[in-house]
Structure formats: C-alpha cells, structure tokens
Design an enzyme around this catalytic site. Structure first.
Site, PDB file in Angstrom:
ATOM      1  N   HIS A 136      96.707 -23.630  27.621  1.00  0.00           N
ATOM      2  CA  HIS A 136      95.333 -23.623  27.111  1.00  0.00           C
ATOM      3  C   HIS A 136      94.640 -22.272  27.411  1.00  0.00           C
ATOM      4  O   HIS A 136      94.121 -21.619  26.503  1.00  0.00           O
ATOM      5  CB  HIS A 136      94.553 -24.783  27.756  1.00  0.00           C
ATOM      6  CG  HIS A 136      93.099 -24.821  27.402  1.00  0.00           C
ATOM      7  ND1 HIS A 136      92.589 -25.699  26.473  1.00  0.00           N
ATOM      8  CD2 HIS A 136      92.043 -24.084  27.828  1.00  0.00           C
ATOM      9  CE1 HIS A 136      91.291 -25.494  26.352  1.00  0.00           C
ATOM     10  NE2 HIS A 136      90.929 -24.520  27.169  1.00  0.00           N
ATOM     11  N   GLU A 137      94.678 -21.875  28.673  1.00  0.00           N
ATOM     12  CA  GLU A 137      94.010 -20.629  29.054  1.00  0.00           C
ATOM     13  C   GLU A 137      94.679 -19.422  28.392  1.00  0.00           C
ATOM     14  O   GLU A 137      94.018 -18.461  28.015  1.00  0.00           O
ATOM     15  CB  GLU A 137      93.989 -20.452  30.583  1.00  0.00           C
ATOM     16  CG  GLU A 137      93.290 -21.573  31.348  1.00  0.00           C
ATOM     17  CD  GLU A 137      91.866 -21.857  30.865  1.00  0.00           C
ATOM     18  OE1 GLU A 137      91.248 -20.949  30.282  1.00  0.00           O
ATOM     19  OE2 GLU A 137      91.405 -22.990  31.056  1.00  0.00           O
TER      20      GLU A 137
ATOM     21  N   HIS B 218      93.223 -18.857  25.038  1.00  0.00           N
ATOM     22  CA  HIS B 218      92.007 -18.030  25.059  1.00  0.00           C
ATOM     23  C   HIS B 218      92.384 -16.549  25.171  1.00  0.00           C
ATOM     24  O   HIS B 218      91.806 -15.687  24.515  1.00  0.00           O
ATOM     25  CB  HIS B 218      91.141 -18.394  26.266  1.00  0.00           C
ATOM     26  CG  HIS B 218      90.377 -19.681  26.135  1.00  0.00           C
ATOM     27  ND1 HIS B 218      89.567 -19.967  25.059  1.00  0.00           N
ATOM     28  CD2 HIS B 218      90.286 -20.762  26.961  1.00  0.00           C
ATOM     29  CE1 HIS B 218      89.003 -21.159  25.228  1.00  0.00           C
ATOM     30  NE2 HIS B 218      89.429 -21.674  26.380  1.00  0.00           N
TER      31      HIS B 218
ATOM     32  N   HIS C  92      93.598 -15.250  21.951  1.00  0.00           N
ATOM     33  CA  HIS C  92      92.454 -15.109  21.041  1.00  0.00           C
ATOM     34  C   HIS C  92      91.798 -13.733  21.262  1.00  0.00           C
ATOM     35  O   HIS C  92      91.487 -13.018  20.313  1.00  0.00           O
ATOM     36  CB  HIS C  92      91.464 -16.249  21.329  1.00  0.00           C
ATOM     37  CG  HIS C  92      90.375 -16.418  20.305  1.00  0.00           C
ATOM     38  ND1 HIS C  92      89.333 -17.292  20.479  1.00  0.00           N
ATOM     39  CD2 HIS C  92      90.148 -15.828  19.102  1.00  0.00           C
ATOM     40  CE1 HIS C  92      88.526 -17.233  19.428  1.00  0.00           C
ATOM     41  NE2 HIS C  92      88.998 -16.352  18.581  1.00  0.00           N
TER      42      HIS C  92
HETATM   43 ZN   LIG Z   1      89.043 -23.574  27.274  1.00  0.00          ZN
END
Ligand SMILES: [Zn+2]
Length: 705
Positions: free
Chosen positions: A497-498, A501, A504
């Site tokens: 998940h991290e 980011h 991104h």
């Molecule tokens: Zn998050």
C-alpha cells in the site's frame, strides 16, 4: 496512509506551498537548513547537518522570505498575468519548502524533547502564515483577474487547471466576501475551533474516566494472559483493585470478541456506545447542534447549498448526491449479508445450547467462533513465509513489471538514521534517473507509530527538470543481526500500500509543483495505493518471494486459499457499521440550517434505513470525531468507500485483460492515473484509463456481496 506531515497538510491547504529553483547565494553565514540541497541527483536533503537548534531560526527566516515574495507578487505594478501571478506563486517560498520538509521529517521520525519544544512554539506560526497569504486582498484580486481573463483560454490545460486550483482554494477560504462577512467568517471559524476542542475533550474524558471494574479472575474468562496483564496494569494506574476494561476501542473490542461472560459484554458494550451521550457535563449533543448550525451558516455565506456541498466541491465525487448514491447502492446488499451472518451465529449459539438471541454485544463473540470453525487460519504459520527483505524485493519486481522501474542501492546520500537505506529509481529501458526512494522500516524512540509515505521533493519542470524524492516508513521490530524479520500478511499488504503511494509520486510527469504527484483529492488519493495491494497475492510474487525463512519453499497454495477465503468473512458487519456512520455523516451535513437533535436524528434516520438491530454504527453521532473533532473528514467519511470502489473497479481492467501483469493495461494506468497528479479532473482521468466511470460491482465482489 499518506503524507504524515499533518502540519504540512494544513500548510498546503492554505495555499502557501511552492517549490522553485531560484538560487539564493547572498547569505553570508548560512544555516545549513536553509541552504539549497546539494550533492548527487539534483541535490538531496543534508540530514547529516541537521541540528534541532537550527530549526526555529531557519523557519523564521524562510517564513519572512516567503511573505516578502508573496507581497512582491501581490503588489506588482504590471497587469496580472499567468506568468507574473500564478507561476510566480509556484516559485515563491522555495526556502520554506526545503526547511519545512526536513522539519516535518524530524517531527515524524526523530522527535525528542528538544524538537517537541520547537514544535509547540512553531505550530501556531505555520497557521498564521497560511492566513496571511489567503487574506492578502491584492493577491486574490490578481488571481481572480487571471481566472476571469479571456486570455485564460490560450493557456495549456495544465495551466488552466492550476489557475482553477488557486482561485477556488482562495474563494473556498472566503476571499470573495465583503469585510463584514469576512469578520463573521473568522468569528465562525474561531467558534467552531473551540467547539471541536470541546467535543474532543468531552469524548476523551468519557474514554479516560469510565471503565468496567472486574474484581475476580472468573470475570475475565476467555481473555488472553496479555489482555489480563494490560487490564491489571490499567487498574493499578487508576488505583483500583483487580482489573478494568477501559472505555477505548483497543480495550473494548477484544473483550467483546473473547469474553465468555455475556453479562459483562453487555455492560462493556453499553458503556462504549454511549460515549459523549451520557446526559451529564460531557454530553456532546448540544455541541453537535451548534457545530451543525455554524457550518450551515458558513456554507450559505460562501455560496453553497449546504456544508456537504462546500466540502465535496473539489473532491472526485463533486456533489453529496453522488456520494450518497454510492452509499445507498451498497447499503441494501450489505444489510442482507448481516442477516446471513446473524443466522450463522444464531445457529452456532443454538448448537451450543446457549439459549440466547444474538444481541449487539454478542456479535463479535460469535463471529469469532464462526471464523475459527470455518477457516482455521493460523497467522503464525503465514508469517514464516513473509520476510521483510523478500517482500521489499517483491515490490521492486512489481514496479519493474508495471512501471518499468529498477531500484538499486546508493551509498553516497546522507540519512537521518543508520537504519535508513536509499535506492535510486531508474527507467529499465533508457536507464534514465527517475528519483530516489528512502526506506526506513524499523521502530525507534521518537518515531510515530504506523506506516506512511512522505514526499521529500515533488517532480516538476517549470524552470528545469526536478526529480522526485519519496520515502516509505514503518515500525517493524528489528531482528537479531543476520536473522530475517518475519511479518504478517496484513503488514505485507500495508508495505505494498505505502509503496503504491511512493510509485504515485515517482511516476509523476507534470510541469507545476502544486499539481504534482500525490497532491490530489481526498477521495482519490488512496486509490493508487490500495490498488498496489492487489499484487501481493499474485502467483508471480508468492512463488518467488513468499518463501519459508528456513526451507526456502514457497507458501503452499492451500494456505493462500485460506487467507483469501477469510478475506471476505465478516464483511456484512464491517461494511454496515462503516456505512451507517457514513450515511449519518452525510445526512447531518445535508440538513441545512434546521435545528437538529442529534440523538433523535440518528434514531429516526437509522430506523428509516432499516439498520439491523444486532449492530451499531462504528462511530455514533456523539462520538463521531471524524465529523465533529474538526472539519477534516466532515461530510467526508464516505471517502474510504469511494476510493475502494475505484480501486476494485480499476483492478478489473487487469483481470479482464491478460491478468495483473498485462503490460498494455499497466502502461495505460501509468499514463492516465499515476503520472498526471492533479493536472486533470480525477473523474476524467479515470475515464481516460477505463473508458467509463467506475462501477460498484467489482467492490461488491471483492467484499463478497
Ligand atoms: Zn494510504
């Protein structure tokens, strides 16, 4: 979680942030914190030169410089243009950007007593700086002139988007109001700030002061030794004998899950769901009524139908009606699922001869029994296949397949702690430098809990190409030297998940810093990160990277099946308790200026929705800190589900294609989602990727409805 910089967020929303490449070499004895970043990769933060004592003077110098730069833009004698106003604002405050970045990194990772003292002193100064800029009338007049100028049509679409972002942020903060209205607005904001504080303090008081006292070991039957120990030390700290169940979620949830004493479960449940609703000095109902009144007045003054309309205007959902549509679409099937879950639990209770009807204080207890009977999943067995270093390598593998990135360690870059490693990200085909990724996996004193991503420097190319620097931080407990760190399935999922980011940020390909990377709408920002989680359970990752720490054998498929099957278990309960809160949040903020009795409103609304009697809202109104502890997530609790709908729907683009490693879909994803930042309306970006708006079906399937 994204961007731990709480203060930073505030700072950004006040429209003061900017990055630029102008050089300031006039200073004689320079504070190392204000210096331009030097060294490899277009400059890196000089973590090796940080002294806590330097923060205050560095911030004060940078703040003064930023205000002077803003004043210069506001008082320019040339007629307003995109270049001399909007682009100039992007260039203002470069020193502030550098200093505050390191300041917030220190706050999250290296906070000792000396730093905390600096922080207490500087926090209000950050807020004041933001106000000074948004309340600068000459500056707003220039922004407004650019926004209304016919010349705007000749700008690039990214420039037009930037003008819109700057203009609407000022307007939303009240820049267009007359003097009398502005005075009333700031009065409302101050009143609200005190009411938010009162709400939070009442809630905290109920949580701190109320407890259920247990006097004999038999009252703890079913509880683990570690829970008993914690309950005993909680009792000792309150100077009472025996044990206590505190009035907090971390104490209450395990008790409701494992306690075999139904009478005590009922008592604990009733205490917990009535926080802030006790009728005495800590009752929050009147405070909520007042907050809702002030929010309605403010929204009207700013030209919006309701507070919800104001809050959602620059979110992906855009209108509360669209958010409501989603919440209501999911509601009916989820309530059906609750009925099934209750049937299963009732059957199990009957089989045990319990002679009860499932009540809200029975839900977690019987759910856990059903779970054990059905899945028999041993978390410790799973852990033996998940080594921290191998999961990191798996993330690099996925980034290589989908983003065409390579990661290699670099040594010549300063770090703020020896545990931090730095990796250079390059394009696999061209070998071109993309950015840097700092990885800080271990817990330490002074580091906040949880896991997060930070942007140290955002990509842009306004004056020259600037590359991304990001970090992933988490709190694993360091093993003995040479021994692998074993982590849970949830932790591995969080790492992906991290890393989502981080990707991104690293994929960003925009011109202006304000629109760069992860700087996107609240109901959109978790989508790229949630999406990445899907690649953990792909066979390519599991076969090669989820290998036993002793035997090196890949995780058995039977174990993976158990993990996946249990993922949809209990979704009726979890989704209904969430959704009921999200619906009440939205309906309260759509009610306009009518005088609201929160208890009555909640009771009547839930009845009309057909809320199952066996469970309760995750956050009942008098304790709903998302909605009443600040403006932050007010009329915004829907965001979690909204992001998850987009996540599930977008993964469908892969499964409908050649699977998770479909290169063509991956390319489309990077081009339309990961690289565009906030240069385009998120709904439009999504349509460019998927060819249509997101549909809710994929989420329903993911959650097992
Ligand atoms: Zn998050």
């Amino acid at each position: 979680m994204l961007a731990a910089f709480a203060g930073f967020g505030l700072y950004m929303s006040s429209e003061t942030i900017s990055r630029a490449s102008t050089s300031e070499k006039e200073n004689t004895i320079e504070n190392p914190l204000v210096a331009e970043w030097s060294g490899p990769f277009g400059g890196v933060p000089a973590f090796d030169k940080v002294k806590v004592a330097d923060f205050k003077p560095a911030l004060e110098e940078a703040m003064a410089e930023q205000l002077a730069e803003i004043d210069k833009i506001a008082n320019n004698s040339e007629p307003p243009s995109f270049e001399n106003t909007i682009a100039a604002m992007e260039r203002a405050g470069s020193k502030m950007e550098r200093v505050s970045t390191i300041y917030f990194i220190w706050s999250g990772n290296m906070k000792d007593a000396a730093f905390a003292a600096v922080e207490r002193e500087m926090a209000p100064k950050f807020a004041a700086l933001g106000d000074k800029i948004t309340q600068n009338e000459n500056l707003f007049k220039r922004i407004e002139a650019v926004y209304n100028s016919p010349e705007k049509q000749k700008l690039t679409s990214e420039q037009q988007r930037l003008v819109w972002v700057r203009y609407t942020n000022f307007v939303r903060a009240g820049a267009r109001l007359n003097a009398e209205q502005k005075a009333r607005l700031s009065q409302i904001n101050q009143q609200l700030a005190s009411l938010f504080t009162k709400f939070g303090q009442n809630l905290l008081k109920d949580e701190n002061e109320q407890y259920v006292h247990l006097r004999s070991e038999s009252e703890l039957s079913g509880m683990s030794q570690s829970y008993k120990d914690a309950a005993a030390s909680a009792a000792a700290s309150k100077k009472v004998d025996g044990w206590i169940v505190s009035n907090t979620r971390s104490s209450v949830d395990p008790f409701l899950t494992y306690s075999e004493r139904r009478d005590l479960r009922e008592k604990v449940w009733k205490m917990f769901v009535n926080r802030g609703d006790g009728g005495g000095a800590t009752d929050n109902n009147a405070t909520i009524t007042e907050i809702l009144q002030l929010r309605a007045e403010r929204a009207k003054m700013l030209g919006y139908q309701t507070h919800a309309h104001w809050r959602l205007e620059n979110a992906m959902a855009k209108t509360p009606e669209r958010a409501m549509e989603l919440l209501e679409a999911v509601w009916t099937p989820v309530v059906e699922r609750v009925k099934e879950e209750v049937r299963d639990m009732q059957a199990l209770a009957d089989k045990e001869g319990a002679k009860i009807t499932i009540e809200p204080w029975d839900y977690r207890y019987y759910m856990e029994k059903v779970r054990k009977e059905r899945y028999d999943l041993d978390a410790n067995e799973v852990k033996q296949y998940l080594q921290l270093d191998k999961i990191r390598d798996a993330m690099f593998f996925v980034a290589g397949e989908l983003f065409n990135f390579t990661f290699s360690p670099v040594k010549n870059v300063p770090v703020f702690h020896p545990d931090v490693t730095v990796w250079e990200v390059k394009d696999k085909t061209s070998g071109k430098h993309v950015g840097l990724w700092y990885f800080d996996p271990y817990a330490r004193d002074g580091k906040r809990s949880g896991a997060w991503m930070n942007a140290y420097r955002s990509q842009e190319r306004m004056d020259k190409p600037i590359t991304t620097i990001v970090s992933n931080n988490s709190n694993f407990v360091k093993g003995k030297p040479g021994e692998p760190v074993l982590i849970s399935w949830d932790d591995a999922s969080t790492m992906f998940h991290e890393f989502g980011h981080a990707l991104h940020g690293l994929s960003s390909d925009v011109t202006y810093p304000t629109l760069s990377g992860t700087n996107v709408a609240r109901d959109y920002v978790e989508f790229p990160s949630q999406l990445l989680e899907h690649w953990l359970s792909t066979p390519q990752v599991l076969q090669k990277y989820a290998v036993h720490y002793q035997t090196g054998k890949p995780i058995p498929q039977s174990l993976v099946d158990k993990i996946e099957k249990s993922a949809t278990f209990n979704q009726g309960f979890a989704t209904t308790e969430y959704l009921s809160s999200a619906l009440i949040d939205m309906k309260l903020h759509l009610a306009g200026s009518q005088l609201i009795d929160p208890d009555k409103f909640e009771r009547e609304t839930l009845a009309s929705l057909g809320m199952p009697r066996e469970l309760v809202m995750r956050h009942r109104t008098p304790q709903f800190a998302h909605a009443f502890g600040s403006d932050g997530y007010s009329a915004g609790y829907y965001s979690y589900l909204w992001s998850d709908v987009i996540t599930a729907d977008s993964f469908g683009a892969f499964t409908e294609g050649k699977g998770p490693y479909d290169k063509a879909v991956g390319k489309k994803l990077v081009k339309n989602i990961f690289s565009v930042g906030n240069t385009i309306d998120p709904a439009e970006a999504y349509r460019n990727f998927r060819g249509r708006d997101p549909k809710v079906e994929a989420l329903m399937k993911k959650r097992g409805f």
